[in-house]
Design a protein around this motif. Structure first.
Motif, PDB file in Angstrom:
ATOM      1  N   SER A  80      42.062  53.497  33.960  1.00  0.00           N
ATOM      2  CA  SER A  80      41.419  52.208  33.724  1.00  0.00           C
ATOM      3  C   SER A  80      42.289  51.202  32.978  1.00  0.00           C
ATOM      4  O   SER A  80      41.951  50.027  32.913  1.00  0.00           O
ATOM      5  CB  SER A  80      40.108  52.405  32.946  1.00  0.00           C
ATOM      6  N   VAL A  81      43.394  51.665  32.399  1.00  0.00           N
ATOM      7  CA  VAL A  81      44.189  50.809  31.528  1.00  0.00           C
ATOM      8  C   VAL A  81      45.661  50.904  31.916  1.00  0.00           C
ATOM      9  O   VAL A  81      46.158  51.986  32.250  1.00  0.00           O
ATOM     10  CB  VAL A  81      44.008  51.202  30.042  1.00  0.00           C
ATOM     11  N   LYS A 117      33.268  49.010  34.595  1.00  0.00           N
ATOM     12  CA  LYS A 117      32.173  48.937  35.554  1.00  0.00           C
ATOM     13  C   LYS A 117      30.938  48.347  34.886  1.00  0.00           C
ATOM     14  O   LYS A 117      30.598  48.688  33.763  1.00  0.00           O
ATOM     15  CB  LYS A 117      31.837  50.328  36.095  1.00  0.00           C
ATOM     16  N   ILE A 118      30.266  47.450  35.608  1.00  0.00           N
ATOM     17  CA  ILE A 118      28.942  46.978  35.222  1.00  0.00           C
ATOM     18  C   ILE A 118      28.026  47.310  36.382  1.00  0.00           C
ATOM     19  O   ILE A 118      27.978  46.590  37.381  1.00  0.00           O
ATOM     20  CB  ILE A 118      28.942  45.468  34.932  1.00  0.00           C
ATOM     21  N   VAL A 121      29.407  46.996  40.031  1.00  0.00           N
ATOM     22  CA  VAL A 121      30.428  45.954  40.063  1.00  0.00           C
ATOM     23  C   VAL A 121      31.634  46.374  39.232  1.00  0.00           C
ATOM     24  O   VAL A 121      31.500  46.761  38.070  1.00  0.00           O
ATOM     25  CB  VAL A 121      29.870  44.618  39.525  1.00  0.00           C
ATOM     26  N   SER A 122      32.806  46.311  39.837  1.00  0.00           N
ATOM     27  CA  SER A 122      34.048  46.611  39.132  1.00  0.00           C
ATOM     28  C   SER A 122      34.600  45.325  38.530  1.00  0.00           C
ATOM     29  O   SER A 122      34.711  44.308  39.217  1.00  0.00           O
ATOM     30  CB  SER A 122      35.064  47.228  40.102  1.00  0.00           C
ATOM     31  N   VAL A 123      34.947  45.388  37.242  1.00  0.00           N
ATOM     32  CA  VAL A 123      35.427  44.205  36.522  1.00  0.00           C
ATOM     33  C   VAL A 123      36.847  44.474  36.031  1.00  0.00           C
ATOM     34  O   VAL A 123      37.089  45.442  35.298  1.00  0.00           O
ATOM     35  CB  VAL A 123      34.528  43.863  35.323  1.00  0.00           C
ATOM     36  N   PHE A 158      35.903  40.112  39.622  1.00  0.00           N
ATOM     37  CA  PHE A 158      34.748  40.949  39.921  1.00  0.00           C
ATOM     38  C   PHE A 158      34.807  41.404  41.374  1.00  0.00           C
ATOM     39  O   PHE A 158      34.898  40.572  42.284  1.00  0.00           O
ATOM     40  CB  PHE A 158      33.440  40.178  39.687  1.00  0.00           C
ATOM     41  N   ASN A 159      34.742  42.725  41.600  1.00  0.00           N
ATOM     42  CA  ASN A 159      34.615  43.295  42.940  1.00  0.00           C
ATOM     43  C   ASN A 159      33.156  43.699  43.117  1.00  0.00           C
ATOM     44  O   ASN A 159      32.668  44.625  42.449  1.00  0.00           O
ATOM     45  CB  ASN A 159      35.518  44.511  43.110  1.00  0.00           C
ATOM     46  N   ILE A 160      32.457  43.026  44.024  1.00  0.00           N
ATOM     47  CA  ILE A 160      31.003  43.166  44.140  1.00  0.00           C
ATOM     48  C   ILE A 160      30.651  43.772  45.497  1.00  0.00           C
ATOM     49  O   ILE A 160      30.917  43.165  46.546  1.00  0.00           O
ATOM     50  CB  ILE A 160      30.324  41.787  43.997  1.00  0.00           C
ATOM     51  N   PRO A 161      30.027  44.975  45.529  1.00  0.00           N
ATOM     52  CA  PRO A 161      29.604  45.547  46.810  1.00  0.00           C
ATOM     53  C   PRO A 161      28.456  44.721  47.405  1.00  0.00           C
ATOM     54  O   PRO A 161      27.495  44.398  46.715  1.00  0.00           O
ATOM     55  CB  PRO A 161      29.111  46.951  46.424  1.00  0.00           C
TER      56      PRO A 161
END
Length: 257
Positions: A80-81, A117-118, A121-123, A158-161
């Motif tokens: 993640s980093v 992740k939210i 949604v991947s941020v 933001f990657n939004i399905p």
């Protein structure tokens, strides 16, 4: 009387100075195309090489705007980093009609980015710092002098399905603000803002792309002139590993110049 005249002169000087500088905003709108390939290659559990190449042209590949190459070394403590440092070079095409001399830019950069992740949604968040040496061109000739600036950039993406099937494209919405500092930065500490809306699609586990519209709003050094670039953007992302046959975790961001 002399003292009175001096007071009046002191009060009027700021107004005179302001009157000599154009204050009406001038916006130059143009269409551009931006294509790039961005790669991350892991050679150990926590280390990798990043490299990307960019071409931006006016209209649909009508004439060149710039060529750009960047490379660096990444430390990846977890999926993640990542923390990256490296060097980049730009060849910037002249904007004045009839000029042919490209301006070279040398750049050193440092960046840190994190993916969270939210819900579904991947941020992605990225903070990048750049030291830039931009060659000055006068009358279509190099002066041998450089303009130095330090630029700070913050990106959130933001990657939004939007489909249930994982093989279908994702909606991508991102924004990046860029500010810069330096002795010659007088009227435009704000450099530019880049807003992107498009789709992201995987071709295979190692290769993906995003495609869409990017609005680039950039303030020029004069302070009252702006460029509004309506950009068609196509970025490819390649993630591989020299360590094993498993695909490397995705650590790329927008990969932009």
């Amino acid at each position: 009387m002399s003292r009175f005249k001096l007071i009046i002169l002191v009060l009027l000087l700021p107004m005179i100075a302001l009157g000599q500088v154009p204050t009406e905003k001038v916006i130059n709108e143009q269409a551009q195309t931006w294509v790039s390939i961005n790669s991350v290659t892991k050679f150990s559990d926590h280390w990798g090489i990043v490299a990307d190449a960019h071409i931006r042209s006016n209209e649909i590949f009508h004439d060149n705007n710039f060529y750009f190459l960047r490379g660096g070394i990444s430390y990846i403590p977890n999926p993640s980093v990542s923390v990256t440092g490296g060097y980049a070079h730009m060849w910037l095409a002249p904007t004045k009609e009839g000029w042919n001399t490209y301006s070279d830019e040398n750049r050193i950069y440092q960046q840190a980015q994190m993916t969270t992740k939210i819900g579904k949604v991947s941020v992605l968040q990225r903070l990048r710092n750049e030291q830039r040496w931009q060659e000055k061109i006068v009358n279509d000739e190099s002066t041998g002098e450089n303009r130095f600036t330090n630029r700070v950039r913050y990106l959130v993406s933001f990657n939004i399905p939007i489909f249930k099937k994982k093989t279908m494209p994702l909606l991508v919405v991102s924004d990046e603000i860029l500010i810069h500092f330096g002795k010659e930065v007088v009227y435009n500490t704000f450099d530019q803002n880049r807003l992107f809306v498009g789709i992201k699609q995987s071709i295979n586990p190692k290769l993906s792309f995003d495609f869409g519209y990017m609005n680039v709003y950039q303030q020029k050094y004069t302070g009252y002139q702006y460029d509004m670039n309506h950009t068609l953007r196509l970025f490819f992302y390649l993630n591989s590993s020299l360590k094993s046959t498993k695909p490397a975790p995705v650590h790329h961001s927008s990969g932009d110049e």
